[in-house]
Each structure stands twice: as C-alpha cells, then as structure tokens.
Design a protein around this motif. Structure first.
Motif, PDB file in Angstrom:
ATOM      1  N   GLY A 279       0.808  -1.225   0.000  1.00 38.09           N
ATOM      2  CA  GLY A 279       0.000   0.000   0.000  1.00 38.09           C
ATOM      3  C   GLY A 279       0.833   1.262   0.000  1.00 38.09           C
ATOM      4  N   LEU A 280       2.093   1.148  -0.377  1.00 40.54           N
ATOM      5  CA  LEU A 280       2.965   2.326  -0.449  1.00 40.54           C
ATOM      6  C   LEU A 280       2.825   2.928  -1.855  1.00 40.54           C
ATOM      7  N   THR A 281       1.751   3.689  -2.036  1.00 41.30           N
ATOM      8  CA  THR A 281       1.403   4.154  -3.384  1.00 41.30           C
ATOM      9  C   THR A 281       2.107   5.465  -3.750  1.00 41.30           C
ATOM     10  N   GLY A 282       3.027   5.905  -2.905  1.00 44.81           N
ATOM     11  CA  GLY A 282       3.805   7.092  -3.266  1.00 44.81           C
ATOM     12  C   GLY A 282       4.774   6.816  -4.400  1.00 44.81           C
ATOM     13  N   THR A 283       5.194   5.590  -4.544  1.00 41.74           N
ATOM     14  CA  THR A 283       6.070   5.205  -5.649  1.00 41.74           C
ATOM     15  C   THR A 283       5.195   4.968  -6.879  1.00 41.74           C
ATOM     16  N   HIS A 284       5.467   5.697  -7.958  1.00 42.90           N
ATOM     17  CA  HIS A 284       4.547   5.699  -9.101  1.00 42.90           C
ATOM     18  C   HIS A 284       5.103   4.950 -10.312  1.00 42.90           C
ATOM     19  N   VAL A 285       4.198   4.588 -11.206  1.00 43.60           N
ATOM     20  CA  VAL A 285       4.594   3.951 -12.460  1.00 43.60           C
ATOM     21  C   VAL A 285       4.202   4.889 -13.600  1.00 43.60           C
ATOM     22  N   GLY A 286       5.197   5.401 -14.324  1.00 41.42           N
ATOM     23  CA  GLY A 286       4.898   6.344 -15.400  1.00 41.42           C
ATOM     24  C   GLY A 286       5.240   5.811 -16.772  1.00 41.42           C
ATOM     25  N   CYS A 287       5.904   4.658 -16.839  1.00 39.18           N
ATOM     26  CA  CYS A 287       6.217   4.099 -18.153  1.00 39.18           C
ATOM     27  C   CYS A 287       6.431   2.607 -18.007  1.00 39.18           C
ATOM     28  N   ASP A 288       6.750   1.960 -19.117  1.00 40.00           N
ATOM     29  CA  ASP A 288       6.992   0.522 -19.068  1.00 40.00           C
ATOM     30  C   ASP A 288       8.325   0.163 -19.706  1.00 40.00           C
ATOM     31  N   THR A 289       9.211   1.154 -19.783  1.00 41.60           N
ATOM     32  CA  THR A 289      10.522   0.886 -20.377  1.00 41.60           C
ATOM     33  C   THR A 289      11.660   1.390 -19.490  1.00 41.60           C
ATOM     34  N   SER A 290      11.380   1.610 -18.215  1.00 47.43           N
ATOM     35  CA  SER A 290      12.408   2.069 -17.270  1.00 47.43           C
ATOM     36  C   SER A 290      13.057   3.373 -17.706  1.00 47.43           C
ATOM     37  N   GLN A 291      12.245   4.262 -18.245  1.00 49.61           N
ATOM     38  CA  GLN A 291      12.764   5.541 -18.719  1.00 49.61           C
ATOM     39  C   GLN A 291      12.397   6.710 -17.820  1.00 49.61           C
ATOM     40  N   CYS A 292      11.239   6.678 -17.177  1.00 45.25           N
ATOM     41  CA  CYS A 292      10.695   7.918 -16.603  1.00 45.25           C
ATOM     42  C   CYS A 292      11.142   8.176 -15.179  1.00 45.25           C
ATOM     43  N   GLY A 293      11.466   7.150 -14.420  1.00 49.29           N
ATOM     44  CA  GLY A 293      12.000   7.352 -13.077  1.00 49.29           C
ATOM     45  C   GLY A 293      10.979   7.677 -12.009  1.00 49.29           C
ATOM     46  N   ALA A 294       9.683   7.637 -12.312  1.00 51.35           N
ATOM     47  CA  ALA A 294       8.670   7.938 -11.293  1.00 51.35           C
ATOM     48  C   ALA A 294       8.685   6.899 -10.174  1.00 51.35           C
TER      49      ALA A 294
END
Lengths: 161, 787
Positions: A32-47
C-alpha cells in the motif's frame, strides 16, 4: 508464488509474490505504499525511483524477489515521524519544484541519491543525474534549483524573474 | 516588498505536502474491494476488416470473468464529439461513429477490439493472448494530402470521403485577400509542418468503474481535467445514465495538458462493465498503451503567405492547412484547427485582411485533439516563422518589422472575428530586449564562433485566446456545451470557508491560489479556506480546466459567489450593530460601521447566520452559502515576446539551447511563483516540440514512437534555466479579477523562437537555409547545412 521478506523504510515486511512481480508492484499493491509511481513501461521515466540497500534503483526494473533481504527506502520514509519534511522535500516546496506531483517521489529519491555521493553538485551535475527522471510540468527549472538549494548552495542568483 | 498573503503573494503550495510525502491520491492509488481488472486487446494494424474474434479459449483461462467485444456494445451510443464545425459551403462536418470497442473494422494501431476482465491484470493479459483474431488488413490512410485524392482508401467507408470538413474563414474576405496579394510589393511564402506530438502527462490514464446495486448508482474514478463533462458526455450520450445516478471523481491527477479533457472509451467501458458484472472494474494504462490511445496533438501541414506593401506594412495574410483528425473525432478535435487556430491568425499585428482555409482529414492514426495551446501554437508558429522569413528577404530587422506592425490601440477588432481587450506589445518586447540582453549578443556570437560554433538569436511574439469563453458565442461556433464555470462558497458557522469549484487542478495549484483570492476579499487567513474540486457529487456543474481558463472563468465564478456571501454577511452585520446596511464595511476580517468604532468580527457574523437568535429572519434566510455560475463576455488575450539563443555545432548539426527569455502579459497575477512555474513548464514542452519530440508513423500506419525509447521527451539536460518576466500587466477588462490565464503561453510562444534562432545561426555561418521542420534534430540541421 514465493515468500519474500525485506525491510522497507525501517519496517520488516513480507509477502507472497509471483516470479514476475516487480518491486514497484509489491510496494504499491501489497504494502500500500502508493507514493512510488509507475509512469512508463521501459524504465525511462523514473517515477518509481527508490533506494535499495542505499543505491538508487528504478523499482520497475527489479523483481520483488530480487529485493529479498534488502533494505528499501521509498518516498514515504523521507519525512520525519512528526511530519517534518526532509531538506530535499522542503526545498522542493520552497522553490516550487513540483506541479502535478506524479514524478515528484522519484525526483526526491533521485536527488537524495545524488546528494549522498555529491553533496555540492553543479547545475550540470544535477541535470546529468536527472537523466533518468522525466518531469512534464516544470521544465526542470525549479527542480534543479530546489536540489541545488537543498545542497546548501545559494540559488538566489538563478534567474526566476 | 512582495506581499506575504492574498492576491499577489507567492504562497508556498499546500498540496505539495501530500505530493512530497507520497500521500497523494491518484486514480491508480484507488482500489475497491473485490475489483476486477480489464486489459484491452488493441489492433496492431492501422486499418483492417474484422472477420472474426474467437474468445472461447481465452474465456476458459484462469481468473477470466468475462470478455467483451464490439458486439456487446451494439445499440449503445458511441463516443460523442462535442463540437460541430460547418464547412465553407454551409454543410456540417462529417461525423462518423466512434464505437467503444471496434465494430466491423479497426481504424488505427491501438483501436480497442476486445476487453478482457479478470481477477488480476496478469490473468487478463494472459487471456488476451489467447484470443484468436482474424483481421484482414486493408491499405492504410496516413498521408493527409493523399487521403483527400480520388481513389484513396477510406477510413470510414460509409461517408465516402476522408475529408471531415473544408473550412474557410472568413469566407467573405477571400476575394479582398486575393486582391491585396495581387497588389503587394512583396509576398513571403513558407510551407511547413507542425509536428505531431503526444501530450505525455507523467501519470498515464486510469479508470475505475464501480456500481452499487442497492442504490443503482454508478461511480467512475478517472484521470480527467473535467469530471462533470465526462459525466455529461458518458451519461447522456454513451451509457444512458442520468446525472443523479452517476458520479465522476477525478482525484489527484498527474498532469493533463489537454489530453485528459476528452471522454475515452476506457472510461465508458469500466463504468458499463462494473454494472454488467456488479463488480468494480479497473483499467490502468501502460505508457505504450497511452501512446496509442491518448489523443495526440498538432499535426498540421501548412502553406502560409504574407503580403507587405512597399513600406513593409503587412497588408494581407492567407494560410492553407491540412489538419489531421486521426481515425475518429475526439471530443473537441474539430474546434482546434478552426476556432482555436483561425481566430488567432492576426497575432499581435494589424494585418487588415486574413483568410484561413483548413481541411480536416481522417487518417488511420490515433485521434488528434487539443494539446497545450491547441491551435494557438500552430497559428503562432506559422505566423512568426513567416514574419522572420519576410524580414530576412527584405533585409530588415525582424524585431523592427514586428514592432512596425504591432497593434497599439485597444480594444482591437481583428479581421478574424475576435476583439482583443487589452495589451501592450511594445512593453513586453522592450522588456525582452532588456532581460535577454540583446545588446550583448554580438559578443556572445563571437565567443561561440571562437569555439567553432554558430550562434543564433530568435525572437517571436504571441497572442492567445484564453478563458474560453462566452457560451452564446461558442454555441454559434458549433460548441455543443456551455463554457461557463461554477463555484459554491460555503461559510461554516465558525467562519471557515469551503469553495467547491468546477475547475480542476492537475498541477496548477488551485488549492493554494484560489484561497488567496478569498483571503483578499474577506480578510481572513488563507488557512481558513479550503478548496474542493474534482468530484461531481461535491461541486456544482462545472466545465473543468483547459484553455488556461481556471482563474479567469472559475476564479471569477468564485468571486461572484463570494460577493453574494459578503453582501448577505453585511446585512447580518448591520442587524447585529443596529446600523444601516449601506454603512457596513468589510476589512481585515471584520465588519465595521463607517464613521464609528462599532465592529463585529467575521466569525461572529458567520455564527449568527447558523445560530440565528438575533437575526433578521423576516428579511433573509439563515445560513451562509452561495453559488454562482460565471459566463465570460469575451476570451482573454495574454500576449508576450520570447527570445531563444542557440548554438549549432556545424560538425554534427546538434542544437544547444544557450538561453531562453520570456516576457508575458497575463494581466493581474494572483501567485507569481505559480505563474512562473507554469511558464517554465510550457517553455520546456515548446523546446521539446522544437528540438526533440515527434510522433512518427510509417507508410503502413505503424506507430514508430510508442515508448520513451523512441519518443524523445525533454530531459533536464536538454533545457537551460529560463528567464521569465511578468511585470508588463494590462489587466483583462471584463472579468472581476483582471486576469488573463498563463497555462499555455510557454508552449505557444517558444517553438518559433527556437527555430528562428537556429535559422539565424545557420545564416551567420553562410548557410542560406530558409526553414527546417520540427523537431530540428541534428540530422535535419546537418542535412540542411549540407544539402
């Protein structure tokens, strides 16, 4: 399914994951640590940037099982217990280094890793270190400024107005 | 001394605390007990006939709840278009249906064919791989000019053409424009492409549909800039759910830039499926999916011509543009190349005669719609590029040519149907000359040349139309919606204020800046004011945030509601002090009677409104809550002047941005820190368009740039620190705050400055290059220099 255990933000945690479960999915979906985000699917964005055993890692690039036994730090662990922001977090607020906030956790974690190894980075070093973190809102101006300010440098001379 | 609160103060943002500590509430952070997950099987061909979809094997896979195809949506509405453009012959545009899931044909890579709902996302994805598709690939329509030739394949067979509309503006002026060109002393012509972009907010789109069988209520959580608009479009046109049974929530939204305005198939699907399955259904877009399903931006091919007289006055302008609509009409797509583009072609200049022709074309590509600036960047780019080219052809200074033709008297009615209320284009240009240090440029150029680099300086002006706009006007222009904004101001018994606004914040900082306005009006601290937005169950019907309209329209609605509150509170205060209402003054959070020492605090009046023991009940109702809907009487017209300096490496063609300066006139400013940040971000995107970003299709309609490996997003090392100045302020004359809007200026104003600078650099090295299309990549620059 495999059982895994690790320490996240100083707390012992465990869970059951498939082999293909990414560290970021474990953090978000199981802890439930939703502060870590997913912004892409190629390990490019760093979110999704976190620290694993003190090293900067994109948590979408690592399987959860690979973090077995590791110490993981996420954005949720950055402020003090009483809510006091870390120097980097405070500088981001002071210098308006965030707008929509989505890339922000990754930016803060990347900045933390930079300042741990390079306590007084130049502008060029900050920009180079952020190569793997994309922000679409700020044009990077205030992010770079905030990180330099967090390192204790005088940013008053940087053009703002 | 800068202000420390109220209008004009650079208050630190309160929303930052949750974003900085990982406690924001984005749509993907929302999980509903027992939810299922949907994975969309999307077309991997640009154009094809669906012969069959066999889901039997997939349906038997572990965890699969149900698989939906287009057949499940027969008889259900398609995605509606919210703007009807009328062509130059008076005929309505072609408006083909846009099904939620493909029916009969697929029309672009990414078109959703089937939706697999399963207990987990991995199970849904696994099952989608087991769906057997028989799709007969058809010739793809990609090139716009070829698409409107006889014999082209058709994106939509039943409308018989790929031409959506052929728009002329102002058609009655066409003859006069032709005549002016025939008499011109000089005509400059430029052909260019405004590159296709993908908005790329860092948060991909997400939709969570939920259904409550007991109440019959549907709820959609979605990444939207305008939840009320989604409720209206989806409820009324797609699913047939009345507003009172449908709630749409857009919580923290991680950037929008236009692409989260529109109503998308995935939103309708999740809402529909949740009701069908009596179970929440969640969709989270991957970035690759975002590239092939988020509406794209720009993609214009244009020929522009500028006529000048012997004294270098602009006498006429004409442009011909092909505008890509993609495979279907996205929500506001038809308005972008027309009313948001043609009406801006006067720019900052008193060109007396203008004719704009736009051919909107269907192609087998992702739908194209508004992206930050929406039509205005396309207008500004072509205009400011052709002026630069004219200056070079005539051997005059490009700044002086602009100044000579500036509009200087306001209000000014343009020949393209809009009336600018205020502006001072010389003032922003003067300020630019100062902050960009034009005087030192030649010395900097020599320094660059000493390093073997070419240095260029590019300038441009811009004007934009924001605060969209009067409902009666946009209705005449084809909008199928009103464009007012709403606010409810609720004052609680103990004096705190809650503002429920129809505007939506997805990075703009409304939670910080809106309270500054209330604080200024009432004289209470900002921390006594809370902003609620993004939930149709909590705010009155609102039109949302786009077109830099939040403060100009939404802020004005809030002011109007707060004025009603203050008027009522004065009546209460007058009663409490046994004074005449006309003598009551409100200052610093207290009501006083003019000319006396009598006063009551704001909080006392609020308490009296809710505990009305001593209260004028015969005259006014208890309570202190008011709603206002504000419909502006005109657009607002921010303007400015931008300057970019570049270095070009003649060995490689690589362009480096050495400095960027921007002066903007936004009228009055509520929070200067936030305004600076908005301009920084816009410039970053504009530099991205000019140097890096390109959404590319091959001749078969395959999307070549569907990830951050292939689509070059600007990174920190691609941009410099920016110099921005907002000291030139000509307040808007027709809204109560005198504000103009600042959200899109940076993205509108920056691309031409970059390209003008590159061309200037190349000329300084003896390369007579007239134009390079964006993105001005090293290979394009090198080819132009060595072509």
């Amino acid at each position: 399914m495999a059982k895994i255990s690790m320490k996240v933000n100083g707390r012992d945690v465990s869970g059951e994951v498939e082999g293909r479960t990414l560290l970021v999915q474990f953090l978000r979906d199981q802890l439930g640590l939703t502060g870590t985000h997913v912004g892409c699917d190629t390990s490019q964005c760093g979110a999704c940037t976190v620290q694993v055993d003190g090293k900067q890692v994109k948590s979408c690039t690592m399987f959860a099982a690979e973090a077995e036994g590791a110490e993981v730090s996420t954005i949720e662990g950055e402020a003090a217990q009483d809510g006091t922001l870390s120097a980097i977090q405070a500088a981001f607020q002071e210098h308006h280094g965030l707008q929509c906030g989505f890339c922000t956790p990754g930016m803060v974690m990347a900045a933390k890793s930079l300042l741990e190894v390079n306590p007084k980075p130049t502008e060029a070093e900050v920009r180079h270190h952020l190569e793997g973190n994309i922000c679409r809102c700020t044009g990077y101006h205030n992010i770079v400024k905030a990180i330099m300010a967090a390192s204790g440098q005088d940013v008053g001379a940087i053009a703002a107005e | 001394m800068p202000k420390d609160h109220g209008i004009g103060a650079s208050n630190k943002r309160r929303e930052d605390i949750r974003f900085l500590t990982g406690t924001g509430n984005y749509t993907d952070d929302i999980n509903i007990h027992g939810q299922a997950y949907v994975y969309f099987l999307r077309s991997d061909v640009a154009h094809g006939k669906i012969n069959s979809i066999d889901t039997a094997a997939a349906a038997a896979m572990p965890g699969v709840v149900r698989i939906f195809t287009g057949a499940d949506f027969e008889g259900i509405g398609g995605l509606p278009c919210g703007w009807q453009v009328t062509d130059k012959h008076g005929e309505p545009m072609k408006e083909p249906p846009h099904p939620v899931l493909a029916q009969g044909k697929v029309r672009h890579v990414g078109d959703p064919i089937a939706a697999v709902v399963a207990d987990s996302l991995d199970q849904a994805r696994d099952a989608a791989e087991a769906i057997e598709l028989d799709i007969e690939e058809l010739p793809a329509v990609v090139d716009m000019k070829a698409a409107v030739q006889e014999g082209s394949a058709l994106v939509h067979d039943d409308i018989g053409t790929n031409l959506c509309y052929d728009w002329g503006f102002v058609e009655e002026n066409k003859g006069a424009v032709e005549e002016a060109f025939s008499k011109a002393a000089h005509v400059t012509t430029l052909e260019l492409r405004n590159n296709r972009l993908v908005a790329n907010p860092m948060e991909p789109r997400v939709a969570v549909g939920d259904f409550n069988r007991a109440s019959g209520d549907s709820t959609l959580y979605t990444t939207s800039q305008n939840p009320h608009v989604i409720r209206l479009l989806m409820g009324a046109f797609v699913l047939g759910i009345p507003e009172h049974k449908l709630r749409v929530v857009a919580p923290d939204v991680g950037g929008g830039f236009g692409t989260k305005i529109f109503h998308y198939a995935e939103e309708a699907f999740c809402t529909f499926a949740a009701k069908q399955l009596n179970r929440a259904v969640k969709w989270t877009s991957s970035r690759s999916e975002a590239f092939m399903s988020d509406a794209h931006g720009r993609d214009h091919v244009t020929k522009i011509q500028l006529a000048l007289d012997a004294d270098n006055n602009f006498t006429a302008l004409r442009t011909e543009t092909y505008a890509n609509m993609g495979a279907y009409l996205s929500t506001f797509a038809p308005s972008v190349p027309t009313w948001l583009h043609g009406t801006l072609m006067a720019g900052n200049y008193k060109t007396p005669l203008i004719y704009v022709n736009v051919k909107a074309v269907f192609t087998n590509t992702v739908p194209v719609d508004a992206y930050r600036g929406a039509g205005r960047p396309e207008a500004t780019f072509q205009l400011e590029r052709v002026i630069d080219k004219a200056a070079r052809e005539l051997g005059v200074d490009p700044v002086e040519l602009r100044r000579q033709n500036f509009i200087t008297e306001f209000p000014y009615a343009t020949p393209v149907a809009v009336e600018y209320d205020t502006g001072d284009y010389h003032a922003t240009m003067d300020k630019l000359v100062e902050i960009a240090d034009f005087a030192g440029f030649e010395a900097r150029r020599k320094d660059s040349e000493a390093k073997g680099k070419l240095r260029g300086l590019g300038v441009n002006c811009y004007i934009e139309a924001c605060g969209i706009a009067p409902s009666n006007l946009v209705g005449q222009l084809g909008a199928r919606a009103g464009l007012y904004e709403s606010a409810t101001v609720r004052v609680n018994a103990t004096g705190g204020v809650v503002v429920m606004t129809g505007s939506h914040s997805h990075g703009q900082g409304h939670e910080t800046s809106f309270p500054q306005v209330i604080s200024e009006m009432i004289g209470i601290p900002e921390d006594q004011v809370e902003i609620v937005h993004g939930d149709t169950a909590r705010s009155p019907m609102g039109m949302g945030t786009y077109g830099s309209r939040s403060l100009a329209v939404g802020g004005s609605a809030m002011v109007r509601a707060a004025e009603k509150i203050i008027n009522k509170a004065k009546k209460i205060a007058a009663h409490l002090m046994e004074a005449s209402e006309g003598d009551i003054e409100l200052k610093d959070g207290a009501f006083s009677v003019a000319g006396t020492d009598k006063s009551v605090a704001w909080g006392e009046v609020c308490l009296a409104a809710y505990v009305p023991h001593n209260y004028p009940l015969e005259d006014i109702e208890p309570g202190l809550e008011e709603t206002a809907f504000y419909d502006p009487s005109n657009f607002t017209y921010p303007s400015g002047a931008y300057c970019c300096e570049v270095e070009v490496d003649p060995e490689t063609g690589k362009v480096t941005i050495e400095s960027f300066a921007a002066t903007d006139d936004f009228g009055n400013i509520v929070n200067p820190m936030i305004v600076d940040g908005q301009v920084h971000g816009g410039i970053g995107q504009g530099i991205g368009q000019a140097l890096l970003e390109n959404c590319a299709y091959d001749e078969n309609g395959q999307l070549l740039s569907a990830s951050y490996m292939d689509y070059a997003m600007p990174r920190a090392s691609d941009v410099p620190f920016y110099k921005v100045d907002h000291s030139c302020q000509t307040p808007c004359t027709h809204n109560p705050l005198g504000v103009k809007g600042c959200g899109e200026a940076g993205a509108i104003g920056s691309p031409p400055a970059v390209v003008n600078a590159v061309i200037d650099a190349l000329h300084s090295g003896g390369h007579k290059v007239e134009h390079i299309d964006m993105p001005v990549s090293p290979s394009r620059v090198w080819a132009a220099m060595n072509g």
